[in-house]
Write an enzyme that holds these catalytic residues in place. Sequence first.
Site, PDB file in Angstrom:
ATOM      1  N   SER A 314       2.506  76.224   7.090  1.00  0.00           N
ATOM      2  CA  SER A 314       1.072  76.150   6.861  1.00  0.00           C
ATOM      3  C   SER A 314       0.486  74.805   7.282  1.00  0.00           C
ATOM      4  O   SER A 314       0.486  74.464   8.458  1.00  0.00           O
ATOM      5  CB  SER A 314       0.797  76.466   5.386  1.00  0.00           C
ATOM      6  OG  SER A 314      -0.556  76.640   5.129  1.00  0.00           O
ATOM      7  N   ASP A 325       0.649  68.733  20.388  1.00  0.00           N
ATOM      8  CA  ASP A 325      -0.260  69.084  21.481  1.00  0.00           C
ATOM      9  C   ASP A 325      -0.838  67.855  22.168  1.00  0.00           C
ATOM     10  O   ASP A 325      -1.016  67.828  23.391  1.00  0.00           O
ATOM     11  CB  ASP A 325      -1.410  69.946  20.946  1.00  0.00           C
ATOM     12  CG  ASP A 325      -1.063  71.429  20.912  1.00  0.00           C
ATOM     13  OD1 ASP A 325       0.119  71.763  21.162  1.00  0.00           O
ATOM     14  OD2 ASP A 325      -1.946  72.249  20.632  1.00  0.00           O
ATOM     15  N   LYS A 339       3.751  80.123   9.205  1.00  0.00           N
ATOM     16  CA  LYS A 339       2.593  80.632   8.458  1.00  0.00           C
ATOM     17  C   LYS A 339       1.326  80.066   9.085  1.00  0.00           C
ATOM     18  O   LYS A 339       0.887  78.966   8.769  1.00  0.00           O
ATOM     19  CB  LYS A 339       2.659  80.252   6.979  1.00  0.00           C
ATOM     20  CG  LYS A 339       1.491  80.834   6.187  1.00  0.00           C
ATOM     21  CD  LYS A 339       1.489  80.364   4.753  1.00  0.00           C
ATOM     22  CE  LYS A 339       0.253  80.894   4.032  1.00  0.00           C
ATOM     23  NZ  LYS A 339      -1.006  80.366   4.595  1.00  0.00           N
TER      24      LYS A 339
END
Length: 491
Positions: A314, A325, A339
């Site tokens: 999560s 990224d 998740k």
Amino acid sequence: MGNKVKSIGLIGLGMVAGVAASFQFSAIAQKVSGSPLPLEELRQLSDVFGLIKTDYVETVDDKKLLTEAISGMVSSLDPHSVYLDKKAFREMRETVAGKFVGIGVEVGLEDGYIKVVSPIEDTPAFKAGIKAGDLITRIDGTLIKGMSLDESVKKMRGEPHSKVSVTISRKDEDKPLVFNVTREEIRVQSVKAKIIEPGYAWVRISQFQEPTVDDMAKKITALYQQDPHIKGLVLDLRNDPGGVVPGAIGVSAAFLPKDQVIVSTNGQLQSAKETFYGRQEFYAPRAKHDPLAKLPAALKEVPMVVLVNAGSASASEIVAGALQDYQRAIVMGQQTFGKGSVQTLRQLTADTAVKLTTARYYTPKNRSIQARGITPDMLVDETAEGDGLNGLRVREADLQKHLGNDKEPEGEAKRDVLEDEQRIAALSKKYKPVEFGSKDDFQLAQALNHFKGLPVKLSKAEAKPANDVGETKPDTPVKTETPLKPDSKAK
């Protein structure tokens, strides 16, 4: 017989009226979409309610029936949507706020009993003399061997100033020790930090709570006061199950250039289509001052490793995905839980609510984490001998009714979860859990090796190129712009 039919009819009429009233707001939304209420199914629900009231072997409370109906309806959607009754709603709010009512111990499982990892300083357990390494064998006289960790923890929690009896088995003690402890409100520190060795810092986040960003900022500031020339920082998110989204945004923003996109969401409602930036309005909207404003400037440039494993879920995946990224950090460890869905709290009464999955979330490069997780740049096992129990843990994709990944089809074969559980049970008898941040922490040692340019012992498992981010560089951010506003979603 006539009275019986009449009672069913009255119950049914009341049931339909109640359901219709509760669906008023949904009905407005359905008018827009042109989808009518399923009246036939609602009549069936009413009929079943009536049959249970009149024909069941025992009298059943109306409130229990309706509560269970709501709970079943919500839980049928996915593993994370749930109806919260008074007790569950209170526990959820305590977790988000970073406080709860209990005795104040960090615990784990060992040989079927609850092992005290550490008593929290200045709590009832600490003051009573409960020590790290103690095995809790009974709670209020109830033997807990074989009981789940969650169930045992719930038995230790309760109302403020209430008492609980805890029976302890301690090494070097011939007889069990019994502690009668008075429960108090416990405040949990979700952030730990220390200088591991000169020039290298370790920051661990065990869960994302409302105070996490502020706590992390204070601890990092203290680290730089202790050592102004930090050459490498390890952000440890292993076994961090997630928490509140603003916490993840703030932690990510601390290490990234200002105003970068951290995470975006997409769902059925327009309000679920959002993008969150690394700005105070997104991670600390109610704070008078920006908790990140006075962080050392060097924090934006210091080389970083983010440690993750199958227990990282999560909000942890939001942070790991964003830093990966932007090529701001090397992500090291094992594939994360996966998740990638957002749960929004919809309060029904003063004491009850529904936690409903309303969106999927995406990394700055628009990768969906749901049922897939974050693939580390460097796969490293938990120990030098292998990945221990970590490789056998259940992940999101193993859960029944899990939400699928809308970016990539799930092509992997399903694991035999029962077989894995049996292997875990066998391994756990001889497996010693890793103490994160200790001198025996193998993955942390590999992170330090990476900083120093020394060989890193990689996992023998074949890496899956799901993220396709290539080499990581700390100073080449990717810019993405999709302006939307924040929300107070909790996971």
